[in-house]
Write an enzyme that holds these catalytic residues in place. Structure first.
Site, short mmCIF file in Angstrom:
data_model
loop_
_atom_site.label_atom_id
_atom_site.label_comp_id
_atom_site.label_asym_id
_atom_site.label_seq_id
_atom_site.Cartn_x
_atom_site.Cartn_y
_atom_site.Cartn_z
N HIS A 64 -37.15 15.33 -42.72
CA HIS A 64 -37.24 16.18 -41.54
C HIS A 64 -37.88 17.49 -41.98
O HIS A 64 -37.64 17.96 -43.09
CB HIS A 64 -35.86 16.55 -40.99
CG HIS A 64 -35.03 15.41 -40.51
ND1 HIS A 64 -34.23 14.68 -41.34
CD2 HIS A 64 -34.86 14.91 -39.26
CE1 HIS A 64 -33.57 13.77 -40.63
NE2 HIS A 64 -33.94 13.89 -39.37
N GLU A 195 -37.06 5.36 -33.07
CA GLU A 195 -35.83 4.81 -33.64
C GLU A 195 -34.73 4.77 -32.60
O GLU A 195 -34.27 5.82 -32.14
CB GLU A 195 -35.37 5.66 -34.83
CG GLU A 195 -34.07 5.17 -35.43
CD GLU A 195 -33.67 5.95 -36.65
OE1 GLU A 195 -32.47 6.22 -36.82
OE2 GLU A 195 -34.56 6.31 -37.44
N GLU A 231 -32.70 0.85 -37.41
CA GLU A 231 -31.64 1.21 -38.35
C GLU A 231 -30.48 0.25 -38.18
O GLU A 231 -29.95 0.09 -37.07
CB GLU A 231 -31.17 2.65 -38.15
CG GLU A 231 -30.06 3.02 -39.12
CD GLU A 231 -29.63 4.47 -39.06
OE1 GLU A 231 -28.41 4.72 -39.19
OE2 GLU A 231 -30.48 5.35 -38.89
N HIS A 234 -27.33 1.66 -36.59
CA HIS A 234 -27.51 1.89 -35.15
C HIS A 234 -27.42 0.59 -34.36
O HIS A 234 -26.95 0.58 -33.22
CB HIS A 234 -28.84 2.58 -34.88
CG HIS A 234 -28.89 3.99 -35.37
ND1 HIS A 234 -30.05 4.72 -35.43
CD2 HIS A 234 -27.92 4.81 -35.82
CE1 HIS A 234 -29.79 5.93 -35.91
NE2 HIS A 234 -28.50 5.99 -36.15
N ASP A 259 -34.54 1.21 -41.45
CA ASP A 259 -33.61 2.10 -42.15
C ASP A 259 -32.51 1.21 -42.73
O ASP A 259 -31.64 0.72 -41.99
CB ASP A 259 -33.02 3.14 -41.20
CG ASP A 259 -33.91 4.37 -41.08
OD1 ASP A 259 -35.00 4.37 -41.66
OD2 ASP A 259 -33.52 5.32 -40.38
N ASP A 270 -21.82 6.64 -36.91
CA ASP A 270 -22.90 6.30 -37.82
C ASP A 270 -22.52 6.71 -39.24
O ASP A 270 -22.82 7.81 -39.68
CB ASP A 270 -24.17 7.02 -37.36
CG ASP A 270 -25.40 6.54 -38.07
OD1 ASP A 270 -25.30 5.57 -38.84
OD2 ASP A 270 -26.48 7.12 -37.85
N ASP A 272 -23.57 5.50 -42.09
CA ASP A 272 -24.73 5.53 -43.00
C ASP A 272 -24.38 5.12 -44.43
O ASP A 272 -24.65 5.84 -45.39
CB ASP A 272 -25.36 6.94 -43.02
CG ASP A 272 -26.12 7.25 -41.74
OD1 ASP A 272 -26.73 6.33 -41.19
OD2 ASP A 272 -26.11 8.41 -41.31
#
Length: 399
Positions: A64, A195, A231, A234, A259, A270, A272
């Site tokens: 980002h 996404e 992802e 997700h 992802d 999420d 991750d």
């Protein structure tokens, strides 16, 4: 394997992750950090990032804009900060094969984006988001990035009571079209990706899952300009498996990037986590192989260390585990293809459509009158077994 597995390090989780969560303070204090968000700190962090990638043997990364460079007091100052860090990254790339897999703009953390970015009801925020994406596209292109991602984030609605959803969707479509136009203007050859991002933290969304995102792209004439970044975590939050989302994207010609992460099935958020489930990795790789690969996309480890993992060594362990898991998944798919039993089982299940009448139906010429006559001729159909347990056994035998 390297032709199939283009791995990428997620800068934000790996180098900006703190270990904090809604109920606990940050737990990580990396040796290169000084506790500030200064430009000097951003440079030191970028150097640590490149050292990590070189030691890990990975030549792609994702970022980002606001994670690699701090905000300034004005947009001009902020862009100058970003330019300085991007120049450093450009210098660090020299003599290596390292470059971005994709870049993106962070359009969710700053208070100005509390109502969204391209869906904000405030025109000044919409314009600010456009300026930010413009710059992020340009620096991604400058660094040789291969893709650019639009994250949903807060591009949705907690409630529809005070929202003109139709208007906001049109604003968003116009925003994405302007991004397409700017991409072409600057000569960026990379793929634009959307996404799907359910429950982060909204519920009425244009990008809830692959199918919803595809519908949005179709409605606003953007299908030829965007692909999907799936992802896995997700997918779970949208009520699907990662394999389901990958297949939905693949069969519609939209699969652009993955992802590679996973989530805790007992936590509705999420989380991750690095993907270490061999079965899931095999299903993921089966879609990738059927897709003919992902290039110019790849596998971004949008995953973070667990809160209690606080050693620098843990960064390496997590990424190596994730890479090894995907590699085993690819080997397993090769086994399944070479054996051929599962593919043959699927072929036999649909073999009735290899008949003359089946071919007519698949060609879109099976009118109801003709089919009714065949039913009267055939009588009650005998339906064969689907051999579900055999399919599971054949799949598990390759793991």
């Amino acid at each position: 394997m390297k032709d199939w597995l283009w791995f990428s390090v997620a800068f934000w989780h790996t180098f900006r992750g703190t270990g904090g969560d809604p109920f606990g303070a940050p737990t990580k204090s990396w040796p290169w950090e000084d506790g500030t968000n200064s430009l000097a700190m951003a440079k030191r962090r970028m150097k640590a990032h490149f050292e990590f990638m070189e030691k890990l043997g990975v030549d792609r990364w994702c970022f980002h804009d606001r994670d690699i460079a701090p905000d300034g007091k004005t947009l001009v100052e902020t862009n100058a900060n970003l330019d300085e860090i991007v120049e450093l990254a450009k210098e660090l790339q020299v003599g290596t094969d390292i470059k971005p897999l994709w870049g993106t703009a962070q359009l969710f953390m700053h208070p100005r984006y509390m109502h969204g970015a391209a869906t904000s009801p405030e025109v000044k925020v919409y314009a600010y988001a456009a300026a930010q994406v413009k710059k992020a596209l340009e620096v991604t292109h400058y660094l040789g990035g291969e893709n650019y991602v639009f994250w949903g984030g807060r591009e949705g609605y907690q409630t529809l009571l005070n929202t003109d959803m139709k208007r906001e969707l049109e604003h968003l479509a116009n925003f994405l079209q302007a991004a397409v136009d700017h991409k072409k203007k600057i000569g960026f050859q990379g793929t634009l990706l959307i996404e799907p991002k359910p429950q982060e933290p909204t519920k009425h969304q244009y990008d809830w899952d692959v199918a919803t995102s595809f519908s949005f792209l179709q409605k606003y004439g953007l299908t030829g300009e965007f692909k999907i970044n799936v992802e896995c975590n997700h997918a779970t939050l949208s009520g699907h498996s990662c394999h389901h989302e990958l297949e939905t994207a693949r069969i519609n010609g939209l699969l652009g990037n993955i992802d590679a992460n996973t989530g805790d099935p007992q936590v509705g958020w999420d989380t991750d986590e690095f993907l270490t489930d061999i079965s899931e990795a095999t299903l993921v790789m089966s879609s990738v192989v059927k897709n003919g690969g992902l290039a110019p996309g790849g596998f971004n480890f949008d995953a973070k260390l667990r809160r209690e993992s606080t050693d620098v060594e843990d960064m390496f362990i997590a990424h190596i585990s994730g890479m090894d898991t995907m590699a085993r998944g690819l080997r397993n798919v090769a086994k399944l293809i070479e054996d051929g039993s599962l593919d043959e089982l699927v072929r036999k299940r649909y073999q009735s459509f290899d008949s003359e009448i089946g071919a007519m139906i698949e060609a879109g010429k099976g009118d109801f009158e003709t089919l009714e006559k065949k039913v009267l001729e055939w009588g009650e159909p005998i339906v064969p077994s689907g051999k579900q347990e055999l399919a599971e056994m054949l799949f598990q035998s390759a793991l």
